[in-house]
Scaffold this motif. Sequence first.
Motif, PDB file in Angstrom:
ATOM      1  N   MET A   1       0.842  -1.190   0.000  1.00 44.80           N
ATOM      2  CA  MET A   1       0.000   0.000   0.000  1.00 44.80           C
ATOM      3  C   MET A   1       0.883   1.249   0.000  1.00 44.80           C
ATOM      4  N   PRO A   2       0.456   2.361  -0.630  1.00 41.51           N
ATOM      5  CA  PRO A   2       1.261   3.577  -0.643  1.00 41.51           C
ATOM      6  C   PRO A   2       1.562   4.046   0.774  1.00 41.51           C
ATOM      7  N   ALA A   3       2.753   4.568   0.978  1.00 41.35           N
ATOM      8  CA  ALA A   3       3.166   4.956   2.327  1.00 41.35           C
ATOM      9  C   ALA A   3       2.442   6.206   2.816  1.00 41.35           C
ATOM     10  N   GLN A   4       2.178   7.155   1.923  1.00 39.83           N
ATOM     11  CA  GLN A   4       1.609   8.421   2.338  1.00 39.83           C
ATOM     12  C   GLN A   4       0.083   8.358   2.355  1.00 39.83           C
ATOM     13  N   ALA A   5      -0.492   8.687   3.485  1.00 38.93           N
ATOM     14  CA  ALA A   5      -1.947   8.720   3.607  1.00 38.93           C
ATOM     15  C   ALA A   5      -2.295   9.590   4.807  1.00 38.93           C
ATOM     16  N   ARG A   6      -3.394  10.318   4.694  1.00 37.47           N
ATOM     17  CA  ARG A   6      -3.827  11.147   5.819  1.00 37.47           C
ATOM     18  C   ARG A   6      -4.329  10.280   6.963  1.00 37.47           C
ATOM     19  N   TYR A   7      -5.032   9.195   6.603  1.00 37.04           N
ATOM     20  CA  TYR A   7      -5.594   8.301   7.613  1.00 37.04           C
ATOM     21  C   TYR A   7      -5.026   6.894   7.444  1.00 37.04           C
ATOM     22  N   ASP A   8      -4.814   6.230   8.556  1.00 37.39           N
ATOM     23  CA  ASP A   8      -4.435   4.824   8.484  1.00 37.39           C
ATOM     24  C   ASP A   8      -5.633   3.982   8.062  1.00 37.39           C
ATOM     25  N   VAL A   9      -6.788   4.221   8.682  1.00 40.60           N
ATOM     26  CA  VAL A   9      -7.982   3.436   8.381  1.00 40.60           C
ATOM     27  C   VAL A   9      -9.212   4.342   8.404  1.00 40.60           C
ATOM     28  N   VAL A  10     -10.081   4.173   7.416  1.00 43.91           N
ATOM     29  CA  VAL A  10     -11.422   4.750   7.475  1.00 43.91           C
ATOM     30  C   VAL A  10     -12.406   3.596   7.570  1.00 43.91           C
ATOM     31  N   GLY A  11     -13.313   3.663   8.536  1.00 44.37           N
ATOM     32  CA  GLY A  11     -14.300   2.618   8.726  1.00 44.37           C
ATOM     33  C   GLY A  11     -15.656   3.039   8.207  1.00 44.37           C
ATOM     34  N   LEU A  12     -16.371   2.103   7.584  1.00 45.20           N
ATOM     35  CA  LEU A  12     -17.744   2.320   7.146  1.00 45.20           C
ATOM     36  C   LEU A  12     -18.621   1.324   7.870  1.00 45.20           C
ATOM     37  N   GLY A  13     -19.637   1.807   8.565  1.00 47.25           N
ATOM     38  CA  GLY A  13     -20.475   0.875   9.292  1.00 47.25           C
ATOM     39  C   GLY A  13     -21.651   1.529   9.965  1.00 47.25           C
ATOM     40  N   ASN A  14     -22.295   0.762  10.812  1.00 42.47           N
ATOM     41  CA  ASN A  14     -23.468   1.231  11.545  1.00 42.47           C
ATOM     42  C   ASN A  14     -23.069   2.222  12.629  1.00 42.47           C
ATOM     43  N   ALA A  15     -23.720   3.362  12.632  1.00 42.90           N
ATOM     44  CA  ALA A  15     -23.532   4.355  13.688  1.00 42.90           C
ATOM     45  C   ALA A  15     -24.609   4.101  14.740  1.00 42.90           C
ATOM     46  N   ILE A  16     -24.227   3.434  15.809  1.00 40.86           N
ATOM     47  CA  ILE A  16     -25.188   2.918  16.794  1.00 40.86           C
ATOM     48  C   ILE A  16     -24.810   3.392  18.194  1.00 40.86           C
ATOM     49  N   VAL A  17     -25.825   3.614  19.013  1.00 42.80           N
ATOM     50  CA  VAL A  17     -25.593   3.846  20.435  1.00 42.80           C
ATOM     51  C   VAL A  17     -25.923   2.557  21.175  1.00 42.80           C
ATOM     52  N   ASP A  18     -24.972   2.059  21.967  1.00 39.32           N
ATOM     53  CA  ASP A  18     -25.164   0.827  22.730  1.00 39.32           C
ATOM     54  C   ASP A  18     -25.842   1.124  24.069  1.00 39.32           C
ATOM     55  N   VAL A  19     -26.822   0.313  24.420  1.00 40.60           N
ATOM     56  CA  VAL A  19     -27.493   0.376  25.721  1.00 40.60           C
ATOM     57  C   VAL A  19     -27.269  -0.980  26.369  1.00 40.60           C
ATOM     58  N   ILE A  20     -26.487  -1.014  27.455  1.00 38.55           N
ATOM     59  CA  ILE A  20     -25.992  -2.271  28.015  1.00 38.55           C
ATOM     60  C   ILE A  20     -26.549  -2.496  29.422  1.00 38.55           C
ATOM     61  N   ALA A  21     -27.004  -3.714  29.675  1.00 34.04           N
ATOM     62  CA  ALA A  21     -27.501  -4.076  31.004  1.00 34.04           C
ATOM     63  C   ALA A  21     -27.048  -5.485  31.357  1.00 34.04           C
ATOM     64  N   ARG A  22     -26.897  -5.750  32.639  1.00 29.54           N
ATOM     65  CA  ARG A  22     -26.598  -7.099  33.118  1.00 29.54           C
ATOM     66  C   ARG A  22     -27.905  -7.822  33.438  1.00 29.54           C
ATOM     67  N   ALA A  23     -27.963  -9.112  33.136  1.00 24.94           N
ATOM     68  CA  ALA A  23     -29.142  -9.919  33.461  1.00 24.94           C
ATOM     69  C   ALA A  23     -28.738 -11.389  33.435  1.00 24.94           C
ATOM     70  N   ASP A  24     -29.589 -12.242  33.997  1.00 29.21           N
ATOM     71  CA  ASP A  24     -29.288 -13.672  33.985  1.00 29.21           C
ATOM     72  C   ASP A  24     -29.951 -14.343  32.788  1.00 29.21           C
ATOM     73  N   ASP A  25     -29.705 -15.632  32.634  1.00 33.91           N
ATOM     74  CA  ASP A  25     -30.237 -16.360  31.481  1.00 33.91           C
ATOM     75  C   ASP A  25     -31.761 -16.397  31.474  1.00 33.91           C
ATOM     76  N   ASP A  26     -32.386 -16.323  32.670  1.00 35.97           N
ATOM     77  CA  ASP A  26     -33.847 -16.327  32.730  1.00 35.97           C
ATOM     78  C   ASP A  26     -34.437 -15.126  31.996  1.00 35.97           C
ATOM     79  N   PHE A  27     -33.736 -13.996  32.051  1.00 39.31           N
ATOM     80  CA  PHE A  27     -34.199 -12.804  31.340  1.00 39.31           C
ATOM     81  C   PHE A  27     -34.223 -13.064  29.843  1.00 39.31           C
TER      82      PHE A  27
END
Length: 334
Positions: A1-27
């Motif tokens: 790959m060419p050595a000169q680049a402004r960015y090492d990596v550009v990612g394309l993907g889902n722009a998502i906000v994660d909402v995280i909770a703990r729960a047991d398997d019954d949930f």
Amino acid sequence: MPAQARYDVVGLGNAIVDVIARADDDFLVLHDLRKGGMTLIDEARARSLYAAMGQTTVVSGGSAANTIIGLASLGRSAAFIGKVKADELGEMFAHDIRAANVAFSTAPAGDGASSARCLIVVTPDGQRTMSTYLGACQNLCVDDIDAEMVADSRVVYLEGYLWDPPAAKDAFRKASRIARAAGRETALSLSDAFCVDRYRDEFLEFMRSGGAQVIFANESELHSLYETADFATALAALKAEGVLGVVTRSEKGCVVVRGDAVVEVDAFPVESVVDTTGAGDLFAAGFLAGYTQGRALGDCARLGALAAAEIIQHIGARPQTDLRRLAGQNGLAA
């Protein structure tokens, strides 16, 4: 790959906000959730499940976005292209990713579906079960692709989760064509075995036509891609594709293949597994941090394993440690 680049990596993907909770398997049983998987849901289901989750942690997420923020934490220059709506969650996502020193300039949607969210239930064994409302994510289109940004990135990283919407798929293909014309490389993350089940033929065609030169997969995704339960058979098939293949195997480490070369690297030991959310994303971050520096494949894999080990020892898919410093402490200065 060419050595000169402004960015090492550009990612394309889902722009998502994660909402995280703990729960047991019954949930999980009570709410008909498939443990360890990712299920797409509508907005009404997202509202009802959120109401049942109790206390939550809210943080910007999305698979490719997690990878890009991991790269920034490792000291690499990074950018992200993804769609949000001009609403509260969209503003939160944009603020968080820019605060991580990632370039993000995709114009938000003024109307239509609300910004995406991923409701993540973490069970005591550290497994994460995801229910995702994609919303505005699915409206990424070819007009959102910043051709200059793509051409000025050493690697374009595509998130397989966003292969569902036809417009986003067209955007991915456009980015790949721009990257190839600029002499850059494109990496594709297969994202999820069920995603591979849906788009196996398209993923293979994209890879075999030169759309992607680097493939990231976990063991189950690789089995799904080649429709075999035998790991050696699946790995041999990947080797024959002529791409750089990077396959993670959880506690068994990872295998990297390129032509006749096969590199196996152990997982980094951890004190305890708290939440596996983002382990593959951060592995890709570490690997690409080394790869864009021209490092040996074994060192790239060790950087990936180190970043993954950091992420699974706490809640959430964003680093809580300066990964660049952590790499230095482990003889892997990035």
